[in-house]
Design an enzyme around this catalytic site. Structure first.
Site, PDB file in Angstrom:
ATOM      1  N   ARG A 280      12.247  -9.167  18.854  1.00 42.37           N
ATOM      2  CA  ARG A 280      13.086  -7.977  18.687  1.00 42.37           C
ATOM      3  C   ARG A 280      14.546  -8.343  18.416  1.00 42.37           C
ATOM      4  NH1 ARG A 280      10.411  -3.672  23.042  1.00 42.37           N
ATOM      5  NH2 ARG A 280       8.812  -2.919  21.575  1.00 42.37           N
TER       6      ARG A 280
ATOM      7  N   LYS B 215      -9.295   4.621  24.099  1.00 41.20           N
ATOM      8  CA  LYS B 215      -9.628   6.028  24.339  1.00 41.20           C
ATOM      9  C   LYS B 215      -9.356   6.924  23.136  1.00 41.20           C
ATOM     10  CE  LYS B 215      -8.837   5.847  29.339  1.00 41.20           C
ATOM     11  NZ  LYS B 215      -8.113   6.461  30.476  1.00 41.20           N
TER      12      LYS B 215
ATOM     13  N   GLY C 174       0.760  -0.311  20.051  1.00 39.87           N
ATOM     14  CA  GLY C 174      -0.154  -0.806  21.072  1.00 39.87           C
ATOM     15  C   GLY C 174      -0.338  -2.300  21.055  1.00 39.87           C
TER      16      GLY C 174
ATOM     17  N   GLY D  49       5.404   3.632  20.849  1.00 44.02           N
ATOM     18  CA  GLY D  49       5.351   5.089  20.831  1.00 44.02           C
ATOM     19  C   GLY D  49       5.910   5.708  19.570  1.00 44.02           C
TER      20      GLY D  49
END
Length: 397
Positions: free
Chosen positions: A37, A198, A355, A378
């Site tokens: 980053r 999920k 993710g 996100g």
């Protein structure tokens, strides 16, 4: 591309430039263990410095919840940031106030100053106007280079952009360009790989992608829910029986929009989830009731590779199996390497992120061979879901 203001539009020489970056990096025993980053923000910081700006770097670290927490100070990052940037980096142990103003007044154009964690102040996450004003007092111009925080309407991401002349940094600009290319103006056919555990966490994503993709490959444990919803046996595998109606709805929506939903036909299974566990491939019409699906099977891998082989654009979010544990990394590695080969050959534009995707591509040894890999989590997902990101909206012309 979204019509945003960039550094090409900015006058920054001898200006105080508040520069929001993502320095929320992993630190162990006081040392940064992954500089990705910082490296991502380096081109913007270097350009501002070279153009004679006073570069005042804003960042958050961890979740101190509006209080000073010494273990979540940015101070341990200063040395690493200086090494990555190849220039000295100053530090002040706050991000507002008299000490910050004095340090900035003493800066020479071109110098770099990192301020302390913005989240040490409660006004950061509430986007408090008084805190925005206090931050803005120390800047003439605002540059946002933290796409990964752009989905939050915080003081240092959205508030400052409304207060000062504001521009996207180079990393932010590149991220928006890549995602726009994949979602809004892709070369077709365009295929998405969506994995993860999920279905319930990917509802909005899948529904939006059905409108934009030519095909969606479903992988990871979430594929088990789709298989079970269509009468397949998943044994002891992780799945969400309560999401069966949703899975059927997604498949139906794909049929309505002309987006093929590609589900597994076979799987790699085991009775234990551990490194080196005995595993075997089985058709999903012949599952053992005490086995668990932990990866795609070889026929499904071939199907996915063929799907990518016909595509011009690939969008990837989420691994295809439990890649952290061998041998259940085979599908993810094979498909990733295939996508990388096509990308390097100029036959595919490949964009990935969110993710565990970055970890999976590093594991496969191909993260640097894809067209674009996002470090955002996100924000990347919310963009794919079709949501407006406050930090991006505030930069529009």
């Amino acid at each position: 591309m979204t019509d945003i203001r960039t550094l090409d539009d900015a006058e920054i020489s001898e200006k105080r430039v508040l520069t929001r970056v993502d320095f929320n990096v992993p630190v162990r025993d006081g040392s940064v263990t992954d500089t990705s980053r910082i490296e991502g923000a380096a081109p913007t910081i270097a350009e501002l410095s070279e153009k004679g700006a006073k570069v005042i770097v804003l960042a958050h670290f961890g979740r101190p919840k509006g209080k000073r927490v010494e273990t979540e100070s940015l101070k341990p990052i200063v040395e690493t940031a200086a090494r990555v940037l190849g220039k000295p980096v100053g530090f002040v142990d706050d991000c507002i106030g008299a000490d910050v103003k004095a340090a900035i007044d003493n800066m020479v154009p071109g110098e770099i100053l990192l301020l302390e964690n913005t989240r040490f102040h409660a006004g950061e996450e509430t986007n408090d106007p008084a805190f925005v004003d206090a931050l803005a007092e120390n800047g003439d111009v605002f540059v946002n280079d933290a796409f990964s925080a752009a989905h939050r309407a915080h003081a240092s991401t959205e508030g400052l952009a409304r207060k000062l002349p504001s521009y996207a940094g180079r990393a932010m600009e590149a991220e928006i360009a890549a995602l726009t290319k994949a979602l809004e103006k892709p070369q077709r056919p365009v295929v998405a790989i969506v994995g993860g555990a999920k279905v319930s966490t990917k509802i909005a994503l899948l529904e939006n992608l059905c409108e934009k993709m030519d095909a969606i490959v479903i992988g990871g444990a979430m594929a088990n829910t789709f298989v079970a919803a269509h009468g397949g046996d998943v044994g002891r595998s992780l799945y969400e029986p309560e999401q069966a109606d949703l899975a059927r709805r997604i498949v139906l929506r794909g049929e309505e929009t002309g987006c093929a939903i590609v589900l597994p036909k076979d799987a790699t299974v085991a009775r234990e989830f551990k490194d080196g566990a005995e595993s075997w491939a089985v058709g999903l019409d012949a599952m053992d009731e005490d086995a668990m699906i932990l990866d795609l099977g070889p026929h499904s891998v071939d199907t996915v590779k063929a799907e990518i082989g016909t595509a011009k654009t690939l969008l990837w979010n989420g691994p295809l199996g439990a890649f952290e544990v061998s041998p259940f990394d085979r599908a993810t590695v094979e498909v990733a390497q295939h996508a990388a080969e096509l990308t390097q050959a100029g036959k595919l534009t490949s964009i990935a992120g969110g993710g565990d995707t970055l970890s999976a591509l590093h594991h496969a040894g191909v993260a640097e061979k894809m067209t674009y890999v996002s470090m955002a989590g996100g924000a990347f997902l919310e963009w794919l879901e079709g949501k407006a990101l406050p930090g991006v909206e505030a930069l529009k012309k």
